[in-house]
Design an enzyme around this catalytic site. Structure first.
Site, short mmCIF file in Angstrom:
data_model
loop_
_atom_site.label_atom_id
_atom_site.label_comp_id
_atom_site.label_asym_id
_atom_site.label_seq_id
_atom_site.Cartn_x
_atom_site.Cartn_y
_atom_site.Cartn_z
N HIS B 264 0.84 -1.20 0.00
CA HIS B 264 0.00 0.00 0.00
C HIS B 264 0.88 1.26 0.00
O HIS B 264 0.71 2.15 -0.84
CB HIS B 264 -0.90 -0.04 1.24
CG HIS B 264 -1.86 1.10 1.35
ND1 HIS B 264 -3.17 1.02 0.92
CD2 HIS B 264 -1.73 2.35 1.87
CE1 HIS B 264 -3.78 2.17 1.14
NE2 HIS B 264 -2.93 2.99 1.72
N GLU B 265 1.83 1.32 0.92
CA GLU B 265 2.69 2.51 1.02
C GLU B 265 3.61 2.63 -0.20
O GLU B 265 3.96 3.73 -0.61
CB GLU B 265 3.51 2.47 2.32
CG GLU B 265 2.69 2.38 3.61
CD GLU B 265 1.63 3.47 3.79
OE1 GLU B 265 1.80 4.56 3.20
OE2 GLU B 265 0.63 3.22 4.48
N HIS B 268 1.71 4.63 -2.67
CA HIS B 268 1.81 6.07 -2.37
C HIS B 268 3.17 6.61 -2.83
O HIS B 268 3.26 7.66 -3.48
CB HIS B 268 1.68 6.31 -0.86
CG HIS B 268 0.26 6.28 -0.35
ND1 HIS B 268 -0.74 7.04 -0.90
CD2 HIS B 268 -0.32 5.60 0.68
CE1 HIS B 268 -1.89 6.82 -0.24
NE2 HIS B 268 -1.65 5.94 0.72
N GLU B 294 -4.93 7.83 -2.67
CA GLU B 294 -5.42 6.56 -2.15
C GLU B 294 -5.73 5.59 -3.30
O GLU B 294 -5.63 4.37 -3.12
CB GLU B 294 -6.65 6.81 -1.27
CG GLU B 294 -6.99 5.71 -0.31
CD GLU B 294 -5.97 5.49 0.81
OE1 GLU B 294 -5.08 6.36 1.03
OE2 GLU B 294 -6.05 4.42 1.46
#
Lengths: 497, 497
Positions: B264-265, B268, B294
């Site tokens: 997930h990160e 980003h 997101e």
């Protein structure tokens, strides 16, 4: 109280920006990936410019004039004096000189990194002459601004690192060293030749070295709730109250260098942690000078760690982390840790030969800045002094001679003496605390540094910048820096053991 | 060009101070010992104040007025628009409101940490009403300053996180979800009951999890010369161009959560690394909004990592780091990673049930800010919606109900929708890239994310803030955010596999 309070507020804000520079600087050396360099450099430059603007803002001159008329407590007067000192140091230089220096220093130190490897003195000289010229202008401007406080231009640069020490006092102290140390070095090395060689070569894993470092740091009073130990290519100590960060580097071929480095930085961090809390964030609450700072790190590293009682205490701890050493006894460890050897390179020097490297640099740079010597003459002066003080021949070997340090290529004249003043102060403070506490060695032999820390805390750390270096030393030891304590320390450790 | 250039210079300086805040913030979460908290808080507050002063300096209003008369390129016009947007957001609030909000938010969120544990809704309400009142004032002030750009006060807060999305567009999108998702959840869970349970319980050492994380990050295109992976109590992503720092946390009872968090990160960080280099340091060069950000992290985590071809590719890698799993096949891993379950807690929710947690919060907070609901009415509304959307009974259970998130206690109204807008956009973008590249699944099945990164880089990352969220989505996928792609994704993954 208006003007004084305005100054306090301004310096408090400055301190908060300095906090940012401090930890961005730490991050840069310890954490930052290579890709971050460019934006970090820009952010650091912006912060420095902001701090410079705040420190030289036009209203400060008026506030100082007004505050000097106010009725202030003695502590506040000291606080005002130290704020004024920082202000004067920042504002007394014409900005075109500062800019020219910044450029010349970048150019010279950048080129030096290659020139040193190539032994290229002539190439170096072409940049360096301009830097010397600008540093002479800086010294002159600082001397003029200080209104008769300095006897020579070089003294004005000295004051940036060793506030309170002058070329008169240093000259006398260094003359004392010159009179005794070269002969003493001969005797020590002669004596060492007769003792058996200790071979500690082996493999020392980083993880075990780090565990040993942390254990020794805790023993020395480092609080890991208020600090960290990390790795960087050059060991250093930085941080703020409550967050003291030291670094070391590990070489798996030996454990002694990293351990000594860690203990050295723990000394620096202990000083910082012991500064007067009530004055946190203001100049008078900061450490006195580099020469006092270095006295604390060297006291931890040389006086304490290398003392026979302490090495005896550490021996089982070392053996626990490195089981292969279980047959080595504490005398052998101590011999390995106190080996003396003449060498070209200052940063590799032991405590006995180190001061002569500094005396040499001091004699050259003071003449250079005062216009009594030219940059062209450095190699000959270097070779002559190296021969006289350490019996080594460096003719034509600039790489391991006058090109070895980053200080001159970056324009940091006046810094070198603080290393040896620190060593002399360390010996003198250690002698004084032994006079004050008869059972000190017994404590150290049990690994108990509490009385040592309390003594330093009371006499040095808690004083911040309220006293000058000379006052600090006099109140703690009864006299100003006197090289005899260092000479006695060397004699006692290396000739009477 | 004078005024425009002055604005560029000012925002460039601001960006350099923001660099300092960014890395001090990272250090605080990842490295700082507890003792550093106090001086760090002061330094951060000082930096924020300086940034606020720079961003609201009186001359900026004149510069904007003048720059709007200048002849600028289309890119410069976009750059001016985004600088103006940030300036207006910072300068449109009266400073006494900002101060009152800061106090009320500290008080409410501080007390909430205890009140949540004690299920103390009444205690919470006493602080929260004031915070709601101030947030309504903020929303009203932002709406007034925007000169008709927002239909409702809540839209003005939405714009802070999901620029370009409005309550009209979100309402339509969320109505689409409400019409289909609750029934879909029933069907998915019913179907899952019939498949065999996969038990991956065991011991997963942190060191192995970290190695797996790093290997997967590299596979996904993370460049460790331009970033780091560390540990923090709440995973996050931060940094600047060239220095992207992500964090994760490890639980030795399982490896899936940390792996999903890391991926997930990484999403980003990939967006940040792909922003337009030529506009680095200016608002138009920044990421568009939280709802687009997101979408990138969720696309990496949900669309990519949880896809069957990718899990198949990862299986031997996982087994190499955790040899005890060598008998588990890729279908079993995939089942464990895509388990769906109704629950009270938003942050623990899977991708299927998560949107209903957000719809519920959106419906409550928009009414609250627009004055159509009072804080007292939240628990009843919560219980009713929780029952309708997820079939769960939360009556009287404030702890696991309306007191569970930090957003409201800290006054961050308008943030929640970005999570689900991100999930919908992720599904829509993934569908569009499949239309554009027929062989995408084949690449992913070989662990090759290059075409995926190139597509996102071209359509999203390199656009910075030049386009609105709606324009970004339309240019990339042919239409604005449409919940049908998400619904189709859920059907296809959970009902047709």
């Amino acid at each position: 109280m208006r003007a004084y309070q305005s100054l306090v507020d301004q310096f408090t804000r400055l301190n908060r920006l300095a906090h940012a520079s401090t930890f961005l600087g730490w991050d840069q050396e310890v954490m930052m990936p290579p890709g971050g360099a460019e934006s970090r450099a820009q952010a650091m430059a912006e912060l420095h410019q902001l701090q410079h603007e705040m420190l030289t803002a036009p209203q400060l001159g008026d506030w100082f004039a007004e505050a000097q008329q106010q009725t202030l407590s003695a502590d506040e007067q000291a606080s005002l004096r130290e704020m004024h000192r920082q202000w004067l140091q920042a504002s007394c230089l014409p900005s075109d000189l500062v800019q020219a220096q910044s450029l010349a220093s970048s150019r010279c130190s950048h080129a030096w990194r290659e020139q040193r490897g190539k032994n290229d003195w002539q190439g170096f000289l072409s940049n360096f002459k301009e830097l010397v010229n600008l540093s002479r202008q800086e010294a002159k401007a600082r001397m003029d601004a200080a209104d008769g406080a300095f006897d020579t231009p070089y003294d004005a640069l000295l004051d940036l690192y060793s506030s309170g020490d002058t070329s008169t006092s240093i000259g006398k102290v260094f003359d004392g060293l010159k009179a005794e140390l070269p002969e003493l070095i001969n005797t020590v090395i002669e004596r060492q030749r007769r003792r058996p060689h200790v071979d500690l070569s082996g493999h020392y894993p980083v993880a075990s070295q780090e565990q040993l470092s942390r254990e020794v740091m805790k023993l020395l009073g480092f609080d890991f709730n208020n600090g960290r130990l990390d790795i960087s290519s050059h060991p250093f100590s930085t941080g703020v109250r409550g967050d003291h960060r030291i670094t070391t580097r590990y070489n798996e071929d030996g454990f002694i260098d990293a351990l000594m480095g860690t203990v050295h930085e723990t000394g620096h961090a202990s000083y910082e942690a012991g500064l007067p809390e009530a004055w946190n964030g203001l100049p008078v609450g900061e450490a006195r000078s580099m020469s006092i700072h270095e006295s604390q790190s060297l006291l931890f590293e040389k006086q304490l760690l290398l003392s026979q009682p302490f090495v005896r205490y550490l021996t089982p701890m070392i053996q626990r982390h490195f089981p292969a050493l279980k047959e080595v006894d504490n005398d052998e460890f101590w011999h390995a840790m106190t080996h003396v050897q003449r060498g070209f390179i200052r940063v590799d020097a032991d405590e006995v030969t180190y001061p002569m490297h500094i005396v040499l640099r001091y004699e050259i740079e003071s003449k250079l800045i005062n216009g009594e010597m030219e940059a062209e003459d450095i190699p000959d002066a270097w070779a002559e002094k190296m021969h006289d003080y350490l019996g080594l021949d460096t003719r034509g070997n600039y790489k391991d001679g006058c090109l070895q340090d980053i200080h001159w290529p970056s324009g940091a004249f006046g810094y070198f003496p603080s290393y040896t003043l620190g060593a002399l102060n360390a010996a003198q403070l250690f002698a004084a605390m032994h006079r004050d506490m008869e059972d000190l060695d017994a404590h150290l032999g049990r690994g108990d540094v509490t009385p040592l820390r309390q003594w330093l805390g009371e006499k040095i750390w808690s004083k911040g910048s309220f006293l000058s270096s000379e006052e600090l030393m006099t109140q703690a030891t009864g006299e100003t820096t006197n090289p005899e304590y260092f000479i006695r320390h060397i004699r006692s450790r290396y000739l009477e053991g």
